[in-house]
Design an enzyme around this catalytic site. Structure first.
Site, PDB file in Angstrom:
ATOM      1  N   CYS A  43       0.834  -1.203   0.000  1.00 41.19           N
ATOM      2  CA  CYS A  43       0.000   0.000   0.000  1.00 41.19           C
ATOM      3  C   CYS A  43       0.868   1.252   0.000  1.00 41.19           C
ATOM      4  O   CYS A  43       1.411   1.632   1.040  1.00 41.19           O
ATOM      5  CB  CYS A  43      -0.916  -0.015   1.224  1.00 41.19           C
ATOM      6  SG  CYS A  43      -1.894   1.485   1.403  1.00 41.19           S
ATOM      7  N   CYS A  86      -0.472   4.117   2.183  1.00 42.82           N
ATOM      8  CA  CYS A  86      -0.233   3.965   3.619  1.00 42.82           C
ATOM      9  C   CYS A  86       1.233   4.232   3.967  1.00 42.82           C
ATOM     10  O   CYS A  86       1.529   4.881   4.959  1.00 42.82           O
ATOM     11  CB  CYS A  86      -0.546   2.545   4.080  1.00 42.82           C
ATOM     12  SG  CYS A  86      -2.031   1.842   3.379  1.00 42.82           S
ATOM     13  N   ASP A  87       2.165   3.699   3.172  1.00 45.32           N
ATOM     14  CA  ASP A  87       3.565   3.671   3.589  1.00 45.32           C
ATOM     15  C   ASP A  87       4.491   4.584   2.795  1.00 45.32           C
ATOM     16  O   ASP A  87       5.640   4.785   3.192  1.00 45.32           O
ATOM     17  CB  ASP A  87       4.088   2.223   3.495  1.00 45.32           C
ATOM     18  CG  ASP A  87       3.267   1.286   4.372  1.00 45.32           C
ATOM     19  OD1 ASP A  87       2.836   1.735   5.451  1.00 45.32           O
ATOM     20  OD2 ASP A  87       3.044   0.131   3.981  1.00 45.32           O
TER      21      ASP A  87
END
Ligand code: NAP
Length: 293
Positions: free
Chosen positions: A118, A121-122
Site C-alpha cells: 500500500c 499507507c507507507d
C-alpha cells in the site's frame, strides 16, 4: 456497500457484515480518478465515507464482525459469527480480493519493515529514498506515480518487456523522470538487516543476477480472491474467483456475488458498484419468487 444500499432502499430486511471497515481496497487508494461523478477525482477514503453515509440514510444496518463460516446450501442459509449464528434467505458475497504475494526470500520477514502492499499507507516513510515497485499493471503504475511525491527514485520491476497497464497510466509513468523501468526482470530476494537495504534481481532472458540498493519494496502483482469461506460450496474459476451468471447469481439458489471476488475481466469500482446493484435486484427477485418478500 451498493448491494446493501439498494437492498435497504428496497426495504428488504438486510444486514451488512464487514470484518474491518467498509471500503476494502478502495480505502487504500489515494485518488480515484475514473469513478463517474467526481470530475476532480476523490480520495478513496472519502468515496467510501460518502457511500457509507448514503447507505445509512436508507437505514442499512452495518455490523463490524467477521464471518467465521458459511453454510450456503442450508435453507435458510447459515452465517456463523464468532459468538452468534444468523439465518438468511439470501446471501450476497462481496468478499473482494487481497494483494498477491511474491513468495520470495525476505518478503515475509520485511513486511511492514520496508515491504509494503500500500503506497498510500507507507509512501511517506520513504522520503528521499530509493524504492522498487514490482508489477506492470494499473495498480503498479498508479502507486509508482504516487510514490514520486516522496521517493527520490522508483525502479519499476516488470517481468515482461511491455506493460499491462492502460495507455494513460503507462505514458504518465514513462514521462516521469523519477521512475526507471527494469524490463524483463524479476525480484529473487529482498535483502536487509533491521529494514530493507536492497533487492536482488534477475533478468529473465540473460539470467544475469544483480542487486539494487533500495529501502522500500512495493508489491503490486495482482490480487487473489477472498473465497476461503465458500470453497467447496460454490463453483470457482481456476484462479478461485466465484462464477456467476450475468445477473450475479451463482449456481446455488439464493447466493449471489458482486465485485472483485467474481470471475470477470475488468475490476473497477464502477463495475463493482454496478454488480452490487444487480446482485441486490436479483436477490430481491429470488425472495419474491419464494414468497419471502
Ligand atoms: P493486474 O492487472 O493483474 O497486473 C498484475 C501485474 O503484476 C502484471 O503486470 C503481471 O505481469 C505482474 N505479475 C503478476 N504476478 C507476478 C509475479 N509473480 N511476479 C512478477 N510480476 C507479476 O493487477 P493490478 O494492477 O492490481 O490490477 C487489478 C485490476 O484492477 C485490473 O483489472 C486493473 O485494471 C484494475 N485497476 C484499475 C485501476 C484504474 O483504472 N485506475 C487502478 C488499479 C487497478 P504480466 O503483465 O506479465 O501478467
Amino acid at each position: 456497500m451498493t448491494a446493501g444500499l439498494y437492498s435497504a432502499r428496497a426495504r428488504l430486511r438486510v444486514l451488512l457484515l464487514e470484518r474491518l471497515a467498509p471500503g476494502g481496497q478502495v480505502l487504500t487508494t489515494d485518488r480515484v480518478e475514473n469513478y463517474p461523478g467526481f470530475p476532480e477525482g476523490i480520495s478513496g477514503f472519502e468515496l467510501v465515507d460518502r457511500m457509507k453515509s448514503q447507505a445509512e440514510r436508507f437505514e442499512l444496518p452495518i455490523r463490524n464482525e467477521e464471518v467465521m463460516r458459511l453454510d450456503l446450501r442450508a435453507e435458510p442459509k447459515r452465517v456463523f459469527l464468532p459468538h452468534e449464528e444468523l439465518e438468511a434467505k439470501a446471501v450476497i458475497l462481496a468478499l473482494g480480493a487481497t494483494w498477491k504475494k511474491l513468495g520470495i526470500d525476505g518478503e515475509g520477514l520485511f513486511t511492514g519493515k520496508g515491504v509494503s502492499y500500500c503506497a498510500t499507507c507507507d509512501g511517506p516513510f520513504f522520503r528521499d529514498q530509493q524504492v522498487a515497485v514490482i508489477g506492470g499493471g494499473d495498480t503498479a503504475m498508479e502507486e509508482a506515480l504516487f510514490l514520486t511525491r516522496f521517493a527520490s527514485k522508483i525502479y519499476v520491476v516488470h517481468r515482461r518487456d511491455r506493460l499491462r497497464a492502460t495507455r494513460l497510466l503507462q505514458e504518465r509513468a514513462m514521462d516521469d523522470p523519477r521512475i526507471e523501468f527494469l524490463w524483463e526482470t524479476v525480484p529473487t530476494r529482498i535483502l536487509g538487516g533491521s529494514g530493507v537495504e536492497g533487492i536482488e534481481l534477475r533478468h529473465v532472458r540473460t539470467g544475469e543476477v544483480y542487486t539494487k540498493p533500495i529501502h522500500g519494496v512495493f508489491v503490486f502483482i495482482g490480487t487473489v480472491p477472498n473465497t476461503q469461506l465458500v470453497k467447496g460450496q460454490l463453483e470457482l474459476d481456476e484462479e478461485g474467483f466465484i462464477l456467476t451468471d450475468q445477473n450475479m447469481e451463482t449456481a446455488v439458489p439464493g447466493v449471489f456475488a458482486a465485485g472483485d471476488v467474481r470471475s470477470k475481466l475488468f475490476r473497477q469500482i464502477s463495475t463493482a458498484v454496478g454488480e452490487g446493484a444487480a446482485a441486490s435486484y436479483s436477490a430481491e427477485r429470488y425472495l419474491e419468487s419464494r414468497g419471502h418478500h
